[in-house]
Design a protein around this motif. Structure first.
Motif, PDB file in Angstrom:
ATOM      1  N   UNK A  48       0.841  -1.276   0.085  1.00 34.58           N
ATOM      2  CA  UNK A  48      -0.003   0.121   0.029  1.00 34.58           C
ATOM      3  C   UNK A  48       0.974   1.187   0.200  1.00 34.58           C
ATOM      4  N   UNK A  49       1.124   1.906  -1.300  1.00 33.22           N
ATOM      5  CA  UNK A  49       2.045   2.871  -1.343  1.00 33.22           C
ATOM      6  C   UNK A  49       1.446   4.208  -0.660  1.00 33.22           C
ATOM      7  N   UNK A  50       0.357   4.241  -0.246  1.00 29.02           N
ATOM      8  CA  UNK A  50      -0.166   5.453   0.476  1.00 29.02           C
ATOM      9  C   UNK A  50      -0.383   5.172   1.649  1.00 29.02           C
ATOM     10  N   UNK A  51       0.198   4.243   2.301  1.00 28.03           N
ATOM     11  CA  UNK A  51      -0.082   4.079   3.879  1.00 28.03           C
ATOM     12  C   UNK A  51       0.496   5.162   4.818  1.00 28.03           C
ATOM     13  N   UNK A  52       1.543   5.903   4.219  1.00 27.34           N
ATOM     14  CA  UNK A  52       2.099   6.837   4.867  1.00 27.34           C
ATOM     15  C   UNK A  52       1.704   8.342   4.753  1.00 27.34           C
ATOM     16  N   UNK A 109      -7.877   3.216   3.653  1.00 30.89           N
ATOM     17  CA  UNK A 109      -6.690   2.464   3.664  1.00 30.89           C
ATOM     18  C   UNK A 109      -6.702   1.476   2.735  1.00 30.89           C
ATOM     19  N   UNK A 110      -6.136   1.319   1.563  1.00 34.34           N
ATOM     20  CA  UNK A 110      -6.343   0.201   0.546  1.00 34.34           C
ATOM     21  C   UNK A 110      -5.239  -0.879   0.962  1.00 34.34           C
ATOM     22  N   UNK A 111      -5.513  -1.754   1.787  1.00 37.35           N
ATOM     23  CA  UNK A 111      -4.541  -3.002   1.958  1.00 37.35           C
ATOM     24  C   UNK A 111      -5.119  -4.246   1.309  1.00 37.35           C
ATOM     25  N   UNK A 112      -4.319  -4.700   0.428  1.00 36.10           N
ATOM     26  CA  UNK A 112      -4.822  -5.702  -0.302  1.00 36.10           C
ATOM     27  C   UNK A 112      -4.004  -6.924   0.062  1.00 36.10           C
ATOM     28  N   UNK A 113      -4.553  -7.804   0.445  1.00 33.08           N
ATOM     29  CA  UNK A 113      -4.177  -8.989   0.953  1.00 33.08           C
ATOM     30  C   UNK A 113      -5.193 -10.365   0.981  1.00 33.08           C
ATOM     31  N   UNK A 114      -4.525 -11.526   1.128  1.00 34.36           N
ATOM     32  CA  UNK A 114      -5.544 -12.859   0.920  1.00 34.36           C
ATOM     33  C   UNK A 114      -6.520 -12.833   1.809  1.00 34.36           C
ATOM     34  N   UNK A 115      -6.357 -12.136   3.100  1.00 34.67           N
ATOM     35  CA  UNK A 115      -7.099 -12.392   4.216  1.00 34.67           C
ATOM     36  C   UNK A 115      -8.349 -11.031   4.181  1.00 34.67           C
TER      37      UNK A 115
END
Length: 787
Positions: free
Chosen positions: A477-481, A488-494
C-alpha cells in the motif's frame, strides 16, 4: 504448475503413428467413444422431437448440429484431461452432449434420455439446479455462462485461502464463436482480476456459423490479438493430422494457402460437395490450381472428403495435446476450428442450427455407426476397451463429498438505540457491517463485499478499512504513510472486499459464484454487492441467472431514484422498486430509516448460504432524513414487534381512531407522507400512514391469502386490517405500479403516485414537484379520494 507449459501460438497434430502404438490405441478407443457420444446426443434430441408423443404439436426443438460440433472437444476433455477438481461450463446448445457423456460415465439414468425438454426432465440448456445429472455451471444466457468460471475461479481461491477445502482445479468454458459477440465476454476478460486466474481455460467452438448464416469473416486473428492483449495464452487448433500430412507433400503449401484464404461461406459450401465436385472446386482459379489438383488427384474419394473435414477441433490427438499444453500461470483460450453438424448429414449447411434429422437420416446414421435406431441407448459392451475407458474416467472424475458447514448465526437486532438526528439508509449499510465485526464476529468473517469501483462513494469505506481488500497475494500500500489518505487500501489474501473494474455484469457474476460456495464446497459466504441503483437493470439479467444457478447474495442499489436530484435523469432509477416482486429467489427491501435498514440487512444476511436460502435486493438512498420520524418504540416487546413488521414488509407509522384515508409510502418518500398526514389532520381529515419496506413480501402474502402460495399472511391482517379499510394513496420514488396492488388487500379505491418520466436536475423540492410526489401532490390526491 499442474501440467507442462508451452508458449505457442498454434498447435498442430502429429501423425497418429508417430506417437507410438499405445497412443494410437488410445486414439482409436477415444474415437469410438466420440462416435457414441455423437449418436447419443443426436438420438436424445431425435426422441424428444420425433418419437415422444406431442399432442400440442408445438415444436420441442434441440440443436443436433451445435451438439455435433462439440463432440470431439468434449470427448477428449472428459475422457482424457479432466480431473475431479476441474469444473466445466458447457455451451447451452451442447447440453445433449453433456447428458450423453454423463450417461456413459454412469451419472445419468437411462430413463432420463427420453425426457429432453419435458416437464421434470433434462433441461433445454445445462442447469446446475434443475438437471438430474452433474452440471457445474448453468448456461443458456449467452455470454453469462461462459464467463461464470472466471468468477468461479475467484470464489474458489477466496474460499481456499480463508477456510480451505476448495482445492485446486481448472475452470473450463466451452463456448461457441458467435458467443464472442457478447459484451459480457470482453468486460470479463479485461477486468483487472482476471489475468491472474491461470486456472481459467476457454475452448471456443470455432464453427463459423451463427443461428441463421455462415459468418462471412470470423476475424480469428483479431480475436487472437484481443485475448493476447488481455494477457491470455492463445492456442489455435486449425487443422488435424490428415490435412497437416497433406500440407507436407508437393502442392501442400498451395493447398494450405488456398484453404487459409478462402472465405467461410466457400469452405462451408465445399463441405456439401461430392468428391467429384470437390476435385473441380477445391483447386480454385489461381496460379496454384494445377498443383492443388495434382495433389488431391492422388487421394481416393473417401480420403479427400475426410481430409477436407479434418479440422483441429475434431482431431482427438490435437485436442489432447492442446489440453496438455495449457499454461496454468495465466488464462488460456483455445480456438478449435470445427464444423457445425460434424458427422451428420446436415454438416456445414448454413441453416442447420435447429434442423432435425429425418427418420431415414437417423436410420442411416445408426447403420453407419453400427447401432440400432430401435434401441438407441445401448452402452458399450462389458469387457470392451470403450467400456473400460468409461469406467476409468468415471472413477477419475468422481468427486469426494463435502459436509455443508452451517451458515453463521446472524443476529436479528444489534440492540443499538434508535438513531436520532438526520441520517440516510446508505450510511446505515456501512455502520451495520462495522457493528457486526464487533457484535457478531463469526458472521462478519463470512461477509465478503464486492463493488465496481464505488466502495467509498457507497459508504463502504469504514468496512473496507477494517477488513481490507482481497487479493490472491499481498500487495504494498504505497499510500499507507500519506496523512491525507482516509481510505486504507490494504490488499491481502485475508481481505474481505473484492474491488472490480467498472462493469456491473462482472460484479453480479462474482456475487453469483461467491453465493454458490455453500453448494460447491460446503463453505457458506455472505456476499454483498454494492452498485449505483440506476445501473441495477444493467446487472439484473446476469444476477438473475446467478440466482437461478443456486447463488445466494445481497445486491444493494444505492443511491436511488430521482431523490438524487442534482444528478438528473442520467442517474435516476424508476423500475427497480418492483424488481424484487418480479425476481424469483429474491426478496426486495426499500427501508426508509436507518434502523429499518439494519433489520432488513440482518434478515437478508440470515437467509444466505443454506439449502432453503434466498437472495435479497436492498434499495437505499442518500437523502438525509430525520430519524426520529421512525418513532421506534422504546419498550423491548414493542420494538421487537416493530422489527418483525419491518422485515415482513410494512408497519403502521401513524394510526388514527377514525381515519378517512391511508397513505402507503416507501423509502425516501416517507417524510412527505408524514407531512401530508399532518396537513390533512389540520384540515380535519385523519390519515393513517403505512411505511412499506418490502412490496415483494406484501405481494407474496396477498398471493398466499388467495391460496396461490404457502407464504405467511399475518402481516396483512396487522397492517391492513379489513376493519380499517379506507381509500388508499400510494407514493414512492419509483414507478407507481409497484404499490398499486395494495388496494386489492382491502378492495378500496386507490390513487398511485410515483415516477413515470425521465428526471430533471434540481433541488429535491423542485424534482418531487415535477413528478407529483411532493407533499402538496399527496394532500391533493388524498382529498380527491376522500371526496
Amino acid at each position: 504448475m499442474r501440467r507442462r507449459s508451452v508458449m505457442v501460438a498454434e498447435l498442430r497434430s502429429a501423425d497418429v503413428d508417430s506417437s507410438g502404438p499405445a497412443r494410437a490405441e488410445e486414439l482409436v478407443v477415444l474415437k469410438a467413444v466420440e462416435q457414441r457420444v455423437l449418436w447419443l446426443s443426436t438420438a436424445i434430441i431425435d426422441h424428444a422431437n420425433r418419437v415422444r408423443p406431442n399432442p400440442t404439436g408445438l415444436k420441442v426443438g434441440g440443436h443436433q448440429a451445435s451438439s455435433a460440433s462439440m463432440t470431439s472437444i468434449m470427448t477428449a476433455l472428459w475422457f482424457h484431461s479432466l480431473t475431479a477438481e476441474d469444473r466445466v461450463s458447457v455451451k447451452p446448445h451442447a447440453s445433449p452432449v453433456l447428458h450423453a457423456i454423463n450417461y456413459l460415465l454412469g451419472e445419468l439414468d437411462e430413463s432420463y434420455l427420453t425426457t429432453l425438454r419435458a416437464f421434470g426432465g433434462l433441461q433445454s440448456y445445462p442447469s446446475r439446479s434443475k438437471d438430474p445429472d452433474p452440471v457445474d455451471y448453468s448456461t443458456g444466457s449467452v455470454g453469462i455462462g461462459a464467463t461464470a468460471p472466471l468468477w468461479g475461479a475467484l470464489a474458489r481461491r477466496y474460499v481456499e485461502g480463508r477456510f480451505g477445502g476448495a482445492g485446486t482445479g481448472r475452470q473450463y468454458s466451452l463456448l461457441g464463436d458467435a458467443e464472442l459477440d457478447e459484451g459480457a465476454i470482453w468486460e470479463a476478460i479485461q477486468d483487472p482480476m482476471v489475468p491472474g486466474l491461470g486456472e481459467a481455460v476457454w475452448i471456443v467452438d470455432l464453427n463459423r456459423q451463427s443461428l441463421d448464416r455462415v459468418i462471412p469473416g470470423i476475424a480469428a486473428d483479431k480475436l487472437h490479438g484481443m485475448f493476447a492483449a488481455a494477457g491470455w495464452q492463445v492456442l489455435t487448433l486449425k487443422y488435424g493430422h490428415l490435412l497437416e500430412e497433406l500440407f507436407t507433400r508437393s502442392g501442400g503449401g498451395a493447398l494450405r494457402a488456398r484453404i487459409d484464404t478462402m472465405g467461410n461461406p466457400e469452405y462451408q459450401r465445399l463441405l456439401r460437395c461430392s468428391a467429384g465436385q470437390l476435385r473441380e472446386r477445391l483447386p480454385g482459379n489461381g496460379s496454384t490450381a494445377q498443383s492443388i489438383a495434382e495433389l488431391i488427384a492422388s487421394l481416393d474419394d473417401a480420403s479427400l472428403l475426410a481430409a477436407l473435414r479434418n479440422l483441429g477441433g475434431h482431431d482427438i490427438g490435437a485436442l489432447m495435446d492442446a489440453y496438455d499444453a495449457v499454461d496454468d500461470t495465466r488464462p488460456t483460450v483455445i480456438f478449435a476450428y470445427t464444423i457445425k453438424g460434424y458427422g451428420l448429414p446436415t454438416e456445414g449447411h448454413p441453416q442447420n442450427h435447429s434442423s432435425l434429422l429425418t427418420a431415414d437420416q437417423m436410420t442411416a446414421l445408426a447403420d453407419r455407426l453400427g447401432l440400432n435406431l430401435g434401441h438407441p441407448w445401448t452402452r458399450f459392451a462389458d469387457g470392451s476397451a470403450e467400456a473400460a475407458l468409461c469406467t476409468k474416467a468415471a472413477k477419475r472424475l468422481r468427486r469426494p463429498g463435502y459436509t455443508l458447514q452451517q451458515a453463521p448465526t446472524v443476529p436479528t437486532d444489534l440492540s443499538r438505540a434508535a438513531p436520532t438526528g438526520t441520517g440516510n439508509t446508505q450510511q446505515a449499510l456501512g455502520r451495520v457491517l462495522l457493528d457486526l465485526t464487533r457484535r457478531a464476529p463469526e458472521a462478519a468473517s463470512r461477509i465478503v463485499t464486492v463493488s465496481p469501483d464505488v466502495s467509498s462513494s457507497t459508504n463502504l469505506g469504514g468496512w473496507l478499512n477494517k477488513v481490507g481488500v482481497w487479493s490472491p497475494t499481498e500487495r504494498p500500500n504505497w499510500f499507507a504513510d500519506d496523512a491525507e489518505t482516509i481510505l486504507h487500501w490494504r490488499e491481502q489474501p485475508t481481505g474481505q472486499h473484492v474491488e472490480l473494474g467498472i462493469a456491473e455484469t462482472n460484479l453480479v457474476g462474482v456475487l453469483g459464484e461467491l453465493g454458490a460456495t455453500w453448494s460447491r464446497w460446503g463453505q457458506p459466504l455472505l456476499p454483498i454487492g454494492v452498485v449505483y441503483d440506476p445501473f441495477v437493470n444493467r446487472a439484473l439479467e446476469p444476477w438473475s441467472f446467478g440466482i437461478y444457478a443456486g447463488g445466494q447474495s445481497i445486491l444493494v442499489g444505492t443511491p436511488s431514484g430521482v431523490t438524487l436530484a442534482p444528478e438528473g435523469g442520467a442517474h435516476q432509477s424508476i423500475t427497480t422498486p418492483s424488481l424484487g416482486i418480479e425476481q424469483p429467489g429474491c426478496v426486495t427491501y426499500e427501508p426508509a430509516f436507518a434502523i429499518d435498514t439494519e433489520w432488513c440487512l440482518l434478515t437478508a444476511l440470515g437467509n444466505l448460504g443454506k439449502t432453503d436460502g434466498s437472495s435479497a435486493y436492498l434499495r437505499l438512498s442518500t437523502r438525509p432524513v430525520d430519524q426520529t420520524l421512525a418513532a421506534v418504540p422504546t419498550d423491548p416487546a414493542a420494538r421487537e414487534r416493530r422489527r418483525r413488521h419491518v422485515t415482513a414488509g410494512a408497519y403502521r407509522l401513524r394510526q388514527h381512531e377514525k381515519p378517512v384515508v391511508t397513505i402507503a409510502a416507501m423509502g425516501a418518500l416517507v417524510p412527505e407522507a408524514l407531512a401530508a398526514a399532518d396537513r390533512l389532520a389540520a384540515l380535519g381529515q385523519a390519515a393513517d400512514v403505512v411505511c412499506v419496506t418490502s412490496p415483494d413480501l406484501l405481494f407474496r402474502a396477498l398471493q398466499a391469502r388467495r391460496g396461490l402460495s404457502d407464504d405467511p399472511t399475518w402481516i396483512l391482517d396487522q397492517v391492513f386490517p379489513l376493519d380499517r379499510a379506507t381509500p388508499l394513496v400510494t407514493v414512492l420514488d419509483g414507478h407507481p405500479h409497484t404499490l398499486a396492488f395494495l388496494s386489492t388487500i382491502q378492495n378500496v379505491p386507490v390513487s398511485t403516485l410515483g415516477v413515470t418520466k425521465f428526471g430533471q436536475s434540481g433541488a429535491i423540492e423542485d424534482v418531487y414537484r415535477y413528478h407529483n410526489i411532493d407533499t402538496d401532490s399527496i394532500v391533493t390526491t388524498a382529498l380527491d379520494l376522500i371526496d
